[in-house]
Scaffold this active site. Structure first.
Site, PDB file in Angstrom:
ATOM      1  N   HIS A  58      -4.063  -5.114  -8.751  1.00  0.00           N
ATOM      2  CA  HIS A  58      -4.696  -4.379  -7.650  1.00  0.00           C
ATOM      3  C   HIS A  58      -3.617  -3.816  -6.731  1.00  0.00           C
ATOM      4  O   HIS A  58      -3.004  -4.549  -5.955  1.00  0.00           O
ATOM      5  CB  HIS A  58      -5.620  -5.307  -6.858  1.00  0.00           C
ATOM      6  CG  HIS A  58      -6.393  -4.626  -5.768  1.00  0.00           C
ATOM      7  ND1 HIS A  58      -7.765  -4.552  -5.767  1.00  0.00           N
ATOM      8  CD2 HIS A  58      -5.992  -3.990  -4.639  1.00  0.00           C
ATOM      9  CE1 HIS A  58      -8.180  -3.906  -4.672  1.00  0.00           C
ATOM     10  NE2 HIS A  58      -7.094  -3.562  -3.976  1.00  0.00           N
ATOM     11  N   HIS A  60      -2.429   0.183  -4.681  1.00  0.00           N
ATOM     12  CA  HIS A  60      -2.779   1.571  -4.357  1.00  0.00           C
ATOM     13  C   HIS A  60      -1.521   2.421  -4.481  1.00  0.00           C
ATOM     14  O   HIS A  60      -0.818   2.678  -3.503  1.00  0.00           O
ATOM     15  CB  HIS A  60      -3.365   1.656  -2.948  1.00  0.00           C
ATOM     16  CG  HIS A  60      -4.682   0.958  -2.788  1.00  0.00           C
ATOM     17  ND1 HIS A  60      -5.886   1.631  -2.763  1.00  0.00           N
ATOM     18  CD2 HIS A  60      -4.985  -0.362  -2.680  1.00  0.00           C
ATOM     19  CE1 HIS A  60      -6.873   0.757  -2.631  1.00  0.00           C
ATOM     20  NE2 HIS A  60      -6.350  -0.463  -2.579  1.00  0.00           N
ATOM     21  N   GLN A 153     -12.716   5.609  -1.227  1.00  0.00           N
ATOM     22  CA  GLN A 153     -12.226   4.971  -0.012  1.00  0.00           C
ATOM     23  C   GLN A 153     -13.167   5.125   1.175  1.00  0.00           C
ATOM     24  O   GLN A 153     -13.352   4.205   1.971  1.00  0.00           O
ATOM     25  CB  GLN A 153     -10.854   5.551   0.346  1.00  0.00           C
ATOM     26  CG  GLN A 153     -10.251   5.062   1.658  1.00  0.00           C
ATOM     27  CD  GLN A 153      -9.825   3.612   1.613  1.00  0.00           C
ATOM     28  OE1 GLN A 153      -8.771   3.282   1.098  1.00  0.00           O
ATOM     29  NE2 GLN A 153     -10.654   2.720   2.132  1.00  0.00           N
ATOM     30  N   HIS A 211     -13.896  -3.005  -4.144  1.00  0.00           N
ATOM     31  CA  HIS A 211     -13.441  -3.580  -2.877  1.00  0.00           C
ATOM     32  C   HIS A 211     -14.699  -4.152  -2.218  1.00  0.00           C
ATOM     33  O   HIS A 211     -15.499  -3.414  -1.637  1.00  0.00           O
ATOM     34  CB  HIS A 211     -12.848  -2.498  -1.971  1.00  0.00           C
ATOM     35  CG  HIS A 211     -11.461  -2.066  -2.329  1.00  0.00           C
ATOM     36  ND1 HIS A 211     -11.138  -1.563  -3.562  1.00  0.00           N
ATOM     37  CD2 HIS A 211     -10.319  -2.053  -1.585  1.00  0.00           C
ATOM     38  CE1 HIS A 211      -9.851  -1.256  -3.568  1.00  0.00           C
ATOM     39  NE2 HIS A 211      -9.328  -1.545  -2.391  1.00  0.00           N
ATOM     40  N   GLU A 214     -14.581  -6.786   2.120  1.00  0.00           N
ATOM     41  CA  GLU A 214     -13.239  -6.930   2.700  1.00  0.00           C
ATOM     42  C   GLU A 214     -13.364  -6.815   4.223  1.00  0.00           C
ATOM     43  O   GLU A 214     -12.964  -5.820   4.836  1.00  0.00           O
ATOM     44  CB  GLU A 214     -12.282  -5.874   2.145  1.00  0.00           C
ATOM     45  CG  GLU A 214     -10.837  -6.125   2.564  1.00  0.00           C
ATOM     46  CD  GLU A 214      -9.894  -5.010   2.146  1.00  0.00           C
ATOM     47  OE1 GLU A 214      -8.687  -5.155   2.394  1.00  0.00           O
ATOM     48  OE2 GLU A 214     -10.348  -3.997   1.588  1.00  0.00           O
ATOM     49  N   ASP A 310      -1.604  -5.487  -3.559  1.00  0.00           N
ATOM     50  CA  ASP A 310      -2.470  -4.530  -2.872  1.00  0.00           C
ATOM     51  C   ASP A 310      -1.704  -3.307  -2.383  1.00  0.00           C
ATOM     52  O   ASP A 310      -2.055  -2.181  -2.712  1.00  0.00           O
ATOM     53  CB  ASP A 310      -3.214  -5.193  -1.711  1.00  0.00           C
ATOM     54  CG  ASP A 310      -4.426  -4.405  -1.246  1.00  0.00           C
ATOM     55  OD1 ASP A 310      -4.684  -3.338  -1.824  1.00  0.00           O
ATOM     56  OD2 ASP A 310      -5.120  -4.848  -0.325  1.00  0.00           O
ATOM     57  N   TRP A 316      -1.778   0.324   5.348  1.00  0.00           N
ATOM     58  CA  TRP A 316      -2.421  -0.979   5.515  1.00  0.00           C
ATOM     59  C   TRP A 316      -1.421  -2.125   5.573  1.00  0.00           C
ATOM     60  O   TRP A 316      -1.684  -3.147   6.175  1.00  0.00           O
ATOM     61  CB  TRP A 316      -3.414  -1.218   4.372  1.00  0.00           C
ATOM     62  CG  TRP A 316      -4.551  -0.264   4.392  1.00  0.00           C
ATOM     63  CD1 TRP A 316      -5.727  -0.380   5.088  1.00  0.00           C
ATOM     64  CD2 TRP A 316      -4.628   0.993   3.697  1.00  0.00           C
ATOM     65  NE1 TRP A 316      -6.524   0.712   4.862  1.00  0.00           N
ATOM     66  CE2 TRP A 316      -5.874   1.574   4.015  1.00  0.00           C
ATOM     67  CE3 TRP A 316      -3.771   1.680   2.836  1.00  0.00           C
ATOM     68  CZ2 TRP A 316      -6.280   2.809   3.499  1.00  0.00           C
ATOM     69  CZ3 TRP A 316      -4.174   2.905   2.327  1.00  0.00           C
ATOM     70  CH2 TRP A 316      -5.417   3.449   2.664  1.00  0.00           C
TER      71      TRP A 316
END
Length: 418
Positions: A58, A60, A153, A211, A214, A310, A316
């Site tokens: 996982h 991005h 997203q 997701h 979260e 992640d 983030w």
């Protein structure tokens, strides 16, 4: 192409082993009675741990290496991260994405990763991130395995033309259907989005990675919807719930009921220790929640769960270095998994369990007949590798060396206190 490795330690085995690779596959794995001299042309593992490659389940990649562009996430919240990313998205173009993705993949490969699942934001009418990642997946397939998730997203049903973009992404070649139910405008839309995701997975014969929950809100309970839909549609092992951080805020009575469903459904779980402990609990004063899903309890219930990074230097999470051993270290601490039994098979959380999540277990692992891919770690077993945060000394993919480094050495003498 053939390769022979001698004096290797294997996970959960006390003896040294010799391994042979022919035509890209493990052709023989045999026990040694003792240390043997290394034959010419072979690799001497020197008693180090040889295991299956690390799996990053996982990440991005489309957002990697963009922290501070154009602004930093000052609050450290998930939602400001989404805002900062929305400012960066108009700046995306193919060359920009390619450069950052290739740099990030190189970082991961240097740290023993050979399999990656990446999310690609499709809340973008151009789908430039997804299209670029799919192109790189195909270009790099001889060097690394890449799965691309079509990730909405900004919401599958709350973002304008979200469904149209999802179907376009799947028709273009995305490997996995994504979702984000807790970010939909209403609970009803969140529930509908989970049913829709499962329907799309069946229609296009794809995997699912959502997701899911979260958030710190104990009332965010889309996990039960996702698990139920996976169960009723017999897709359990093809479905993954990522994050599920709200589970850390669920009461035990509800979880006792929930776990029965989760076990029966057969779905997979991904936790992202460093990112979740950073993003969650932001609205707490004291006591502060850890904000990580119930990894220990999931594992004890026989439910498949693994760890991921992640993010690497994005809106983030502004740190990250491609080292899954760091994520494993954090995760075991955060989840109170610090008993020796937890250490004995800790590497499962970034190897075998992750392979199950990606549904690649049939061609993954140290077994005769499977691809001759492995990493050599600076340690003798799971515990010593974890404790020392041992370097990845060698990475071999189907019998070919793709990365090699020398073990760290201290050359100074003994320190003497004056």
């Amino acid at each position: 192409m053939s390769m022979k490795i001698v004096n290797a330690r294997l996970r959960q085995k006390s003896q040294l082993h010799t391994l042979e690779i022919s035509a890209g596959l493990f052709s023989q794995i045999s026990e040694q009675d003792s240390v043997i001299a290394c034959p010419e042309g072979a690799i001497d593992a020197g008693g180090k741990l040889l295991c299956a490659p690390f799996v990053e389940p996982h990440i991005h990649l489309d957002a990697a290496l963009t922290a501070g562009e154009p602004h930093w996430n000052q609050s450290g919240t998930l939602f400001e991260g989404i805002e900062r990313w929305s400012e960066r998205k108009p700046m995306l173009h193919e060359a920009d994405i390619r450069r950052r993705v290739l740099d990030t993949i190189e970082l991961l490969v240097r740290n023993g990763v050979q399999h990656i699942r990446t999310h690609a934001d499709i809340s973008d009418p151009s789908l430039v991130g997804l299209k670029t990642l799919c192109a790189l997946r195909d270009e790099l397939k001889e060097k690394i395995d890449l799965q691309v998730v079509a990730f909405p997203q900004d919401g599958l049903l709350s973002f304008p033309n979200g469904m149209q973009l999802m179907e376009e992404a799947l028709e273009f070649g995305a490997d996995v259907v994504g979702g984000i139910p807790h970010f939909e405008y209403t609970r009803e839309l969140g529930v509908e989005s989970m049913k829709t995701v499962i329907g799309l997975a069946k229609k296009y014969d794809r995997l699912v990675d959502v997701h899911c929950d979260e958030i710190d809100d104990p009332n965010s309970r889309f996990l039960e919807v996702l698990a139920c839909e996976a169960l009723f549609n017999e897709l359990g092992s093809h479905v993954t719930a990522s994050h599920t951080t709200a589970m850390h805020s669920y009461d035990n009575a509800y979880c006792s009921k929930l776990f029965r469903l989760l076990k029966n459904s057969g779905i997979n779980f991904i936790a992202c220790p460093t990112e979740s402990i950073h993003l969650q609990g932001r609205f707490d004063t004291y006591p502060k929640r850890r904000g990580l899903t119930r990894v220990k309890e999931l594992r004890e219930a026989g439910i498949n769960v693994c760890f991921a990074e992640d993010s690497i230097f994005d809106p983030w999470y502004s740190l990250g270095n491609g080292k899954l051993l760091r994520s494993l270290d954090f995760g075991l601490h955060i989840c109170h998994m610090m008993g020796y039994r937890d250490f004995e098979n800790a590497l499962d959380l970034i190897t075998d369990n992750s392979a199950r999540t990606l549904n690649i277990q049939d061609h993954y692992g140290i077994e005769t007949g499977k691809p001759g891919s492995f990493i050599l770690l600076d340690g003798e077993d799971d515990y010593s590798v974890l404790r020392k945060q041992g370097d990845v000394l060698l990475s071999v993919r189907q019998g070919e060396i793709i990365m090699q480094r020398e073990p760290s050495r201290v050359t100074s003498g003994r320190y003497v206190l004056a």
